[in-house]
Design a protein around this motif. Structure first.
Motif, PDB file in Angstrom:
ATOM      1  N   PRO A  39     -13.480  -4.202  16.484  1.00  0.00           N
ATOM      2  CA  PRO A  39     -13.973  -3.577  15.257  1.00  0.00           C
ATOM      3  C   PRO A  39     -12.864  -2.833  14.516  1.00  0.00           C
ATOM      4  CG  PRO A  39     -15.476  -3.166  17.072  1.00  0.00           C
ATOM      5  CD  PRO A  39     -14.234  -3.751  17.672  1.00  0.00           C
ATOM      6  N   GLY A  40     -12.943  -2.872  13.185  1.00  0.00           N
ATOM      7  CA  GLY A  40     -11.990  -2.147  12.353  1.00  0.00           C
ATOM      8  C   GLY A  40     -12.712  -1.118  11.497  1.00  0.00           C
ATOM      9  N   PRO A  41     -12.011  -0.476  10.560  1.00  0.00           N
ATOM     10  CA  PRO A  41     -12.643   0.514   9.677  1.00  0.00           C
ATOM     11  C   PRO A  41     -13.822  -0.103   8.914  1.00  0.00           C
ATOM     12  CG  PRO A  41     -10.254   0.577   9.466  1.00  0.00           C
ATOM     13  CD  PRO A  41     -10.576  -0.646  10.272  1.00  0.00           C
ATOM     14  N   GLN A  42     -14.892   0.645   8.769  1.00  0.00           N
ATOM     15  CA  GLN A  42     -16.115   0.120   8.154  1.00  0.00           C
ATOM     16  C   GLN A  42     -16.322   0.610   6.719  1.00  0.00           C
ATOM     17  OE1 GLN A  42     -18.142  -2.068  10.270  1.00  0.00           O
ATOM     18  NE2 GLN A  42     -16.169  -1.916  11.306  1.00  0.00           N
ATOM     19  N   GLN A  43     -15.283   1.154   6.082  1.00  0.00           N
ATOM     20  CA  GLN A  43     -15.456   1.711   4.736  1.00  0.00           C
ATOM     21  C   GLN A  43     -15.938   0.680   3.725  1.00  0.00           C
ATOM     22  OE1 GLN A  43     -13.200   2.778   6.779  1.00  0.00           O
ATOM     23  NE2 GLN A  43     -13.401   5.003   6.719  1.00  0.00           N
ATOM     24  N   LEU A  44     -15.553  -0.587   3.909  1.00  0.00           N
ATOM     25  CA  LEU A  44     -15.965  -1.641   2.983  1.00  0.00           C
ATOM     26  C   LEU A  44     -17.060  -2.519   3.577  1.00  0.00           C
ATOM     27  CD1 LEU A  44     -12.484  -2.731   1.572  1.00  0.00           C
ATOM     28  CD2 LEU A  44     -14.135  -1.161   0.563  1.00  0.00           C
ATOM     29  N   GLY A  99     -10.773   1.305  -4.999  1.00  0.00           N
ATOM     30  CA  GLY A  99      -9.898   2.382  -4.562  1.00  0.00           C
ATOM     31  C   GLY A  99      -9.050   2.986  -5.672  1.00  0.00           C
ATOM     32  N   PRO A 100      -7.991   3.691  -5.210  1.00  0.00           N
ATOM     33  CA  PRO A 100      -7.578   3.899  -3.819  1.00  0.00           C
ATOM     34  C   PRO A 100      -8.623   4.698  -3.024  1.00  0.00           C
ATOM     35  CG  PRO A 100      -5.770   4.404  -5.319  1.00  0.00           C
ATOM     36  CD  PRO A 100      -7.007   4.275  -6.146  1.00  0.00           C
ATOM     37  N   LEU A 101      -8.761   4.315  -1.754  1.00  0.00           N
ATOM     38  CA  LEU A 101      -9.680   5.013  -0.876  1.00  0.00           C
ATOM     39  C   LEU A 101      -9.107   5.081   0.536  1.00  0.00           C
ATOM     40  CD1 LEU A 101     -11.191   2.630   0.980  1.00  0.00           C
ATOM     41  CD2 LEU A 101     -12.426   2.257  -1.136  1.00  0.00           C
ATOM     42  N   VAL A 102      -9.618   6.035   1.307  1.00  0.00           N
ATOM     43  CA  VAL A 102      -9.136   6.262   2.663  1.00  0.00           C
ATOM     44  C   VAL A 102      -9.882   5.365   3.640  1.00  0.00           C
ATOM     45  CG1 VAL A 102      -8.952   7.950   4.524  1.00  0.00           C
ATOM     46  CG2 VAL A 102      -8.444   8.634   2.179  1.00  0.00           C
ATOM     47  N   ALA A 103      -9.157   4.702   4.530  1.00  0.00           N
ATOM     48  CA  ALA A 103      -9.751   3.888   5.592  1.00  0.00           C
ATOM     49  C   ALA A 103      -9.612   4.652   6.908  1.00  0.00           C
ATOM     50  CB  ALA A 103      -9.071   2.530   5.680  1.00  0.00           C
ATOM     51  N   GLY A 104     -10.428   5.674   7.077  1.00  0.00           N
ATOM     52  CA  GLY A 104     -10.359   6.503   8.273  1.00  0.00           C
ATOM     53  C   GLY A 104      -8.971   7.096   8.430  1.00  0.00           C
ATOM     54  N   ASP A 105      -8.471   7.097   9.669  1.00  0.00           N
ATOM     55  CA  ASP A 105      -7.114   7.590   9.909  1.00  0.00           C
ATOM     56  C   ASP A 105      -6.102   6.447   9.883  1.00  0.00           C
ATOM     57  OD1 ASP A 105      -7.763   6.263  12.230  1.00  0.00           O
ATOM     58  OD2 ASP A 105      -7.241   7.921  13.583  1.00  0.00           O
ATOM     59  N   GLU A 106      -6.570   5.249   9.454  1.00  0.00           N
ATOM     60  CA  GLU A 106      -5.711   4.072   9.467  1.00  0.00           C
ATOM     61  C   GLU A 106      -4.728   4.047   8.304  1.00  0.00           C
ATOM     62  OE1 GLU A 106      -5.998   1.611  11.904  1.00  0.00           O
ATOM     63  OE2 GLU A 106      -7.368   2.982  12.884  1.00  0.00           O
ATOM     64  N   GLY A 107      -5.165   4.518   7.132  1.00  0.00           N
ATOM     65  CA  GLY A 107      -4.307   4.467   5.957  1.00  0.00           C
ATOM     66  C   GLY A 107      -5.125   4.578   4.693  1.00  0.00           C
ATOM     67  N   VAL A 122      -3.161  -3.246  -1.736  1.00  0.00           N
ATOM     68  CA  VAL A 122      -2.099  -2.243  -1.596  1.00  0.00           C
ATOM     69  C   VAL A 122      -2.422  -1.428  -0.353  1.00  0.00           C
ATOM     70  CG1 VAL A 122      -1.078  -0.174  -2.612  1.00  0.00           C
ATOM     71  CG2 VAL A 122      -1.666  -2.132  -4.083  1.00  0.00           C
ATOM     72  N   TRP A 123      -1.446  -1.219   0.512  1.00  0.00           N
ATOM     73  CA  TRP A 123      -1.699  -0.491   1.763  1.00  0.00           C
ATOM     74  C   TRP A 123      -0.674   0.606   1.973  1.00  0.00           C
ATOM     75  CZ3 TRP A 123      -5.643   0.242   4.763  1.00  0.00           C
ATOM     76  CH2 TRP A 123      -5.461   0.837   6.022  1.00  0.00           C
ATOM     77  N   GLN A 124      -1.166   1.839   2.070  1.00  0.00           N
ATOM     78  CA  GLN A 124      -0.351   2.997   2.432  1.00  0.00           C
ATOM     79  C   GLN A 124      -0.640   3.304   3.889  1.00  0.00           C
ATOM     80  OE1 GLN A 124      -0.921   6.484  -0.055  1.00  0.00           O
ATOM     81  NE2 GLN A 124      -0.159   7.850   1.546  1.00  0.00           N
ATOM     82  N   ALA A 125       0.288   2.983   4.749  1.00  0.00           N
ATOM     83  CA  ALA A 125       0.039   3.038   6.183  1.00  0.00           C
ATOM     84  C   ALA A 125      -0.021   4.460   6.722  1.00  0.00           C
ATOM     85  CB  ALA A 125       1.127   2.265   6.926  1.00  0.00           C
ATOM     86  N   ALA A 126      -0.932   4.650   7.681  1.00  0.00           N
ATOM     87  CA  ALA A 126      -0.956   5.847   8.513  1.00  0.00           C
ATOM     88  C   ALA A 126      -0.933   5.344   9.948  1.00  0.00           C
ATOM     89  CB  ALA A 126      -2.188   6.691   8.217  1.00  0.00           C
ATOM     90  N   ALA A 127      -2.088   5.358  10.645  1.00  0.00           N
ATOM     91  CA  ALA A 127      -2.106   4.850  12.020  1.00  0.00           C
ATOM     92  C   ALA A 127      -1.910   3.334  12.072  1.00  0.00           C
ATOM     93  CB  ALA A 127      -3.428   5.239  12.688  1.00  0.00           C
ATOM     94  N   HIS A 128      -2.414   2.648  11.049  1.00  0.00           N
ATOM     95  CA  HIS A 128      -2.325   1.180  11.014  1.00  0.00           C
ATOM     96  C   HIS A 128      -1.168   0.759  10.110  1.00  0.00           C
ATOM     97  CE1 HIS A 128      -3.381  -3.012  10.814  1.00  0.00           C
ATOM     98  NE2 HIS A 128      -3.702  -2.951   9.532  1.00  0.00           N
ATOM     99  N   THR A 129      -0.131   0.181  10.700  1.00  0.00           N
ATOM    100  CA  THR A 129       1.049  -0.209   9.913  1.00  0.00           C
ATOM    101  C   THR A 129       1.005  -1.660   9.454  1.00  0.00           C
ATOM    102  OG1 THR A 129       2.268  -0.740  11.943  1.00  0.00           O
ATOM    103  CG2 THR A 129       2.544   1.485  11.037  1.00  0.00           C
ATOM    104  N   GLY A 130      -0.001  -2.425   9.927  1.00  0.00           N
ATOM    105  CA  GLY A 130      -0.119  -3.806   9.484  1.00  0.00           C
ATOM    106  C   GLY A 130      -0.038  -4.785  10.640  1.00  0.00           C
ATOM    107  N   THR A 131       0.213  -6.036  10.295  1.00  0.00           N
ATOM    108  CA  THR A 131       0.320  -7.091  11.295  1.00  0.00           C
ATOM    109  C   THR A 131       1.370  -6.729  12.344  1.00  0.00           C
ATOM    110  OG1 THR A 131      -0.333  -8.757   9.682  1.00  0.00           O
ATOM    111  CG2 THR A 131       0.780  -9.539  11.656  1.00  0.00           C
ATOM    112  N   ALA A 132       0.974  -6.759  13.626  1.00  0.00           N
ATOM    113  CA  ALA A 132       1.845  -6.263  14.689  1.00  0.00           C
ATOM    114  C   ALA A 132       2.567  -7.365  15.452  1.00  0.00           C
ATOM    115  CB  ALA A 132       1.042  -5.405  15.663  1.00  0.00           C
ATOM    116  N   VAL A 133       2.356  -8.623  15.065  1.00  0.00           N
ATOM    117  CA  VAL A 133       3.017  -9.745  15.723  1.00  0.00           C
ATOM    118  C   VAL A 133       3.552 -10.683  14.660  1.00  0.00           C
ATOM    119  CG1 VAL A 133       2.808 -11.573  17.441  1.00  0.00           C
ATOM    120  CG2 VAL A 133       1.270  -9.609  17.544  1.00  0.00           C
ATOM    121  N   GLN A 134       4.754 -11.160  14.843  1.00  0.00           N
ATOM    122  CA  GLN A 134       5.356 -12.087  13.894  1.00  0.00           C
ATOM    123  C   GLN A 134       5.937 -13.289  14.634  1.00  0.00           C
ATOM    124  OE1 GLN A 134       8.188  -9.453  11.940  1.00  0.00           O
ATOM    125  NE2 GLN A 134       6.827  -9.216  10.187  1.00  0.00           N
TER     126      GLN A 134
END
Length: 262
Positions: A39-44, A99-107, A122-134
């Motif tokens: 599960p991820g942020p449920q704001q949307l 938005g812009p809107l807050v997605a929990g503590d993720e960004g 558009v993503w302003q990172a906080a706890a979630h920086t994005g795709t973690a595997v490349q």
């Protein structure tokens, strides 16, 4: 395979898909790419994140029932200030739809469209920086804006500070295929714009195309069909390697590619 960290502004850092049936879509991408989900942020609304080896790769959410939006993969570009970027988008004749809107503590996020109507995030990172595997099978490897011509690239230069390298038609072969612009951040290519002229699909208009790395595009294309999707453009040589353009069962179009290693 490398882990990703916080991206420089203007760099694509995440891709997300909004669909009608989240459960069925999870099954499709689990079978095609080997993703597991959390599960991820449920704001949307209902939202899950696809994982490879426990690391986040992409997001899938449910379309609001009262909004008639296209089912499409959407890239998110990194920013250090989502509010300032939203203002820059408006000033450059783009539109901010969410938005812009807050997605929990993720960004903090916004969803916008450029002057020709292509949707991006558009993503302003906080706890979630994005795709973690490349670089692994099932990971987003590139994003390309498909439009009538590359002039819309100026919008991204203004809003995100991209540098640009342009390839103009030379009069040899297919001119539309040669109308390309590469967007760079700190001298490093991060995305591209492809002007296709009259070949732009009327039912889609200008749009961002997400490329996913796969071990074998031919096998992946066959699997897409077996799983209820369709092949839009069969496997063949592309600018980065062998690729195929496909659509999932809800019609979200994406490209699978085996990147040529140099």
């Amino acid at each position: 395979m490398t882990e990703a960290t916080r991206r420089a502004p203007g760099t694509p850092c995440w891709v997300s898909l909004m669909v009608h049936d989240v459960d069925a879509t999870q099954e499709f991408y689990a079978s095609l790419f080997g993703w597991e989900f959390t599960p991820g942020p449920q704001q949307l609304g209902p939202y899950v994140r696809g994982l490879l080896d426990g690391k986040v790769v992409a997001g899938i959410g449910r379309l609001p029932a009262d909004r008639h939006l296209p089912v499409a993969w959407t890239p998110y570009l990194a920013t250090d200030d989502a509010d300032a970027t939203a203002e820059a988008i408006r000033s450059a004749c783009g539109t901010v739809g969410v938005g812009p809107l807050v997605a929990g503590d993720e960004g903090r996020l916004a969803i916008a469209s450029d002057p020709v109507g292509a949707v991006f995030g558009v993503w302003q990172a906080a706890a979630h920086t994005g795709t973690a595997v490349q670089g692994a099978h099932g990971t987003p490897v590139w994003n390309e804006l498909v439009a009538r011509d590359t002039s819309v690239g100026k919008f991204y230069q203004v809003v995100f500070g991209h540098e640009a390298q342009t390839s103009l038609p030379s009069g040899v072969g297919d001119p539309a295929d040669e109308d390309r612009m590469t967007l760079l951040v700190g001298g490093r290519p991060v995305a591209s714009v492809h002007g296709v002229g009259k070949a732009l699909p009327r039912d889609r208009g200008p749009h961002w195309m997400t490329y996913f790395e796969v071990e074998d595009p031919d096998t992946a294309a066959r699997q897409v069909v077996e799983l209820g999707g369709q092949v839009i453009r069969p496997p063949g040589p592309g600018t980065a390697g062998r690729e195929a353009t496909v659509a999932d069962p809800e019609g979200a179009v994406f490209t699978v590619v085996r990147t040529e290693r140099t």
